[in-house]
Motif scaffolding. Structure first.
Motif, PDB file in Angstrom:
ATOM      1  N   CYS A  31       0.786  -1.237   0.000  1.00 54.25           N
ATOM      2  CA  CYS A  31       0.000   0.000   0.000  1.00 54.25           C
ATOM      3  C   CYS A  31       0.819   1.289   0.000  1.00 54.25           C
ATOM      4  N   ARG A  34       5.617   3.407  -4.022  1.00 52.31           N
ATOM      5  CA  ARG A  34       5.607   4.574  -4.905  1.00 52.31           C
ATOM      6  C   ARG A  34       6.357   4.312  -6.212  1.00 52.31           C
ATOM      7  N   LYS A  54      -3.341   2.365  -7.270  1.00 49.86           N
ATOM      8  CA  LYS A  54      -3.731   3.507  -8.093  1.00 49.86           C
ATOM      9  C   LYS A  54      -3.432   4.861  -7.453  1.00 49.86           C
ATOM     10  N   SER A  55      -3.464   4.956  -6.139  1.00 50.66           N
ATOM     11  CA  SER A  55      -3.198   6.228  -5.480  1.00 50.66           C
ATOM     12  C   SER A  55      -1.745   6.397  -5.063  1.00 50.66           C
ATOM     13  N   SER A  56      -1.049   5.310  -4.822  1.00 52.24           N
ATOM     14  CA  SER A  56       0.311   5.423  -4.289  1.00 52.24           C
ATOM     15  C   SER A  56       1.400   5.395  -5.357  1.00 52.24           C
ATOM     16  N   THR A  58       3.753   6.206  -8.205  1.00 49.29           N
ATOM     17  CA  THR A  58       4.096   7.399  -8.974  1.00 49.29           C
ATOM     18  C   THR A  58       5.116   7.121 -10.074  1.00 49.29           C
ATOM     19  N   LYS A  76      -6.430   2.976 -14.071  1.00 47.52           N
ATOM     20  CA  LYS A  76      -6.876   3.835 -12.974  1.00 47.52           C
ATOM     21  C   LYS A  76      -5.739   4.492 -12.204  1.00 47.52           C
ATOM     22  N   VAL A  78      -3.879   7.115 -10.935  1.00 43.48           N
ATOM     23  CA  VAL A  78      -4.132   8.558 -10.910  1.00 43.48           C
ATOM     24  C   VAL A  78      -2.899   9.390 -10.559  1.00 43.48           C
ATOM     25  N   ASN A  79      -1.909   8.809  -9.934  1.00 48.19           N
ATOM     26  CA  ASN A  79      -0.729   9.571  -9.525  1.00 48.19           C
ATOM     27  C   ASN A  79       0.542   9.169 -10.254  1.00 48.19           C
TER      28      ASN A  79
END
Length: 175
Positions: A31, A34, A54-56, A58, A76, A78-79
């Motif tokens: 989780c 990066r 998807k959020s973590s 980069t 998906k 996003v970052n």
């Protein structure tokens, strides 16, 4: 296979140059991850579980592998700000979509995805660089590549095999 799901504090993971044919689905449960470097392996697909990053996530490097279709689980992300795709045997439509999205992102315009199946195009002719350095460029490339892939599959319905995993990824991407 090896499990990684108990390493939840890992921020950067490099599995570079290990001759891996697959990576474990448990990577998707890191989780705090990066940066994921999968460069120089033998990968042809990514596990669906990567969607949980998807959020973590980069940074992603999947260059120098054996991908010929674009990993739908990236739809998906996003970052994602840095993405390396080079030196994979992408199918021609995905390759053109990546090139057009890359060109339009750098020029601030959207180009239509066109079919170049009958032409013999190499990656070097289309993409001088397959590294994308900001979130907007990454998103444009991912969306264009996935759009081209779905379009190609729908045109070739006789060869289209809709597995449960592909359908789930497609639904997540569309909605």
């Amino acid at each position: 296979t090896f499990r990684l799901d108990n390493l939840t504090s890992v921020v950067k993971l490099s599995l570079r140059a290990n001759k891996l044919a697959s990576i474990p689905p448990s990577v998707g449960f890191l989780c705090n991850l990066r940066s994921l470097n999968l460069r120089r392996n033998r990968l042809t697909r990514l596990p669906l579980e990567l969607k949980y990053l998807k959020s973590s996530l980069t940074e992603l490097d999947i260059s120098f592998n054996s991908f010929n279709v674009f990993p739908t689980c990236l739809g998906k992300m996003v970052n994602l700000c840095i993405m390396s795709l080079g030196d994979n045997p992408w199918n021609s439509e995905v390759l053109v979509a990546i090139a057009e999205a890359s060109q339009s992102a750098s020029q601030g315009t959207r180009l239509p995805v066109s079919s170049h199946e009958d032409q013999n195009l190499s990656q070097s002719q289309l993409l001088p660089s397959q590294e994308f350095q900001n979130a907007d460029d990454c998103a444009a490339v991912i969306n264009s590549a996935l759009h081209a892939q779905v379009h190609r599959q729908l045109r070739h319905k006789s060869n289209f095999e809709l597995t449960r995993e592909k359908f789930h990824c497609w639904l997540l991407w569309v909605f």
